[in-house]
Design a protein around this motif. Structure first.
Motif, PDB file in Angstrom:
ATOM      1  N   CYS A 107      -3.431   3.936   2.624  1.00 35.79           N
ATOM      2  CA  CYS A 107      -3.586   3.660   4.104  1.00 35.79           C
ATOM      3  C   CYS A 107      -3.451   4.948   4.826  1.00 35.79           C
ATOM      4  O   CYS A 107      -2.281   5.524   4.600  1.00 35.79           O
ATOM      5  CB  CYS A 107      -2.584   2.451   4.329  1.00 35.79           C
ATOM      6  N   LEU A 108      -3.954   4.913   5.939  1.00 37.97           N
ATOM      7  CA  LEU A 108      -3.687   5.851   7.056  1.00 37.97           C
ATOM      8  C   LEU A 108      -3.129   4.986   8.294  1.00 37.97           C
ATOM      9  O   LEU A 108      -4.138   4.322   8.691  1.00 37.97           O
ATOM     10  CB  LEU A 108      -4.813   6.727   7.489  1.00 37.97           C
ATOM     11  N   ASN A 109      -1.902   4.734   8.377  1.00 41.30           N
ATOM     12  CA  ASN A 109      -1.441   3.638   9.271  1.00 41.30           C
ATOM     13  C   ASN A 109      -1.726   2.403   8.720  1.00 41.30           C
ATOM     14  O   ASN A 109      -1.479   2.358   7.289  1.00 41.30           O
ATOM     15  CB  ASN A 109      -1.919   3.697  10.658  1.00 41.30           C
ATOM     16  N   ASN A 110      -2.625   1.492   9.272  1.00 42.89           N
ATOM     17  CA  ASN A 110      -2.908   0.243   8.616  1.00 42.89           C
ATOM     18  C   ASN A 110      -4.340   0.219   8.236  1.00 42.89           C
ATOM     19  O   ASN A 110      -4.892  -0.811   7.695  1.00 42.89           O
ATOM     20  CB  ASN A 110      -2.766  -0.871   9.587  1.00 42.89           C
ATOM     21  N   CYS A 151       0.741  -1.025  -0.147  1.00 44.93           N
ATOM     22  CA  CYS A 151       0.007   0.026  -0.029  1.00 44.93           C
ATOM     23  C   CYS A 151       0.916   1.220   0.007  1.00 44.93           C
ATOM     24  O   CYS A 151       1.995   1.102   0.138  1.00 44.93           O
ATOM     25  CB  CYS A 151      -0.890   0.052   1.058  1.00 44.93           C
ATOM     26  N   GLN A 193       1.231   5.102   1.798  1.00 46.51           N
ATOM     27  CA  GLN A 193       0.541   5.769   2.973  1.00 46.51           C
ATOM     28  C   GLN A 193      -0.048   7.339   2.373  1.00 46.51           C
ATOM     29  O   GLN A 193       0.352   7.744   1.293  1.00 46.51           O
ATOM     30  CB  GLN A 193       1.640   6.206   3.918  1.00 46.51           C
ATOM     31  N   GLU A 221       2.276  10.170   1.583  1.00 47.82           N
ATOM     32  CA  GLU A 221       3.222  10.286   0.455  1.00 47.82           C
ATOM     33  C   GLU A 221       3.055  10.836  -0.621  1.00 47.82           C
ATOM     34  O   GLU A 221       1.705  11.306  -0.995  1.00 47.82           O
ATOM     35  CB  GLU A 221       3.421   8.840   0.076  1.00 47.82           C
TER      36      GLU A 221
END
Length: 243
Positions: free
Chosen positions: A31-34, A6, A8, A11
């Motif tokens: 993703c935002l964290n997981n 994935c 982030q 990025e």
């Protein structure tokens, strides 16, 4: 199911483009964290970043992503995951934990079908060139198009037409700065060899001239080689008028 790949949300788009290129895929979960909060595709980068003249080295993935998320849960049936992908015409699906819905893996249509997808003989990779703060040029991949049949020249013509149609531009170089052509063949030892050829300026000019000649002739079918040869001869005469 494979380990999750994935990008982030914070990025940059050029980082996402590099990851798409490295993984040889067209879409990534964001993703935002997981936790999955969206999807980013090569088309998102092209249309919301490059085509709008945004700086892809600063624009974040979150600004360009789609909030629509296609996923399945880890305890879903494989047949259900395959149905989701086929109905939505995608090759990969995010797999979430049913409890807290965090990303735990990626499942591909190829894996569910039980085979390895056949490599097509040509891939045409369109790119945009950016210059970093040190003045060094870098290529950011915009789109890759695979072509199953024909010569390299025919593959390039097919890919550029698709690129223009998908991005709604009259000529490919309105959006891209160049393209590379990747070919795959089997050598004498039976090993698969991949060769990547960068666009030469001569090829790019021939391509533009061939497209002009083809349109002027009324877009005939089955004359690609003749038209390409005529265009090449015209360009070479212009470059070497006394030869």
């Amino acid at each position: 199911m494979k380990e999750p790949v994935c990008v982030q949300a914070g990025e940059t788009l050029d980082a996402a483009a590099r990851k798409l290129k490295k993984e040889n895929i067209g879409a990534l979960p964001v993703c935002l964290n997981n936790r999955v909060i969206g999807m980013i595709t090569d088309r998102d980068i092209t249309m919301r970043g490059v085509a709008d003249a945004r700086d892809v080295s600063k624009m974040t993935v979150r600004e360009a992503m789609s909030a629509e998320i296609l996923f399945c849960f880890e305890d879903d049936r494989a047949e259900d995951a395959e149905t989701i992908m086929r109905q939505n015409h995608v090759q990969r699906l995010a797999v979430l934990d049913r409890g807290d819905q965090h990303l735990i893996g990626i499942i591909s249509l190829t894996a569910l079908s039980g085979g390895v997808s056949e490599r097509r003989p040509y891939e045409v990779i369109f790119h945009k060139t950016f210059t970093d703060h040190r003045g060094h040029p870098h290529h950011s991949e915009l789109m890759r198009i695979t072509v199953a049949k024909g010569t390299k020249e025919e593959a390039i013509n097919t890919a550029t037409r698709q690129f223009e149609e998908m991005n709604k531009v009259k000529v490919w170089h309105q959006l891209a700065d160049g393209y590379d052509v990747t070919s795959v063949h089997v050598d004498a030892r039976g090993a698969t060899v991949e060769e990547r050829e960068p666009t030469s300026e001569r090829e790019a000019r021939i391509l533009r001239r061939a497209r002009e000649l083809w349109e002027r002739a009324g877009t005939p079918e089955g004359q690609d080689e003749q038209i390409w040869g005529q265009a090449a001869a015209e360009i070479d005469r212009e470059d070497h008028p006394q030869d």
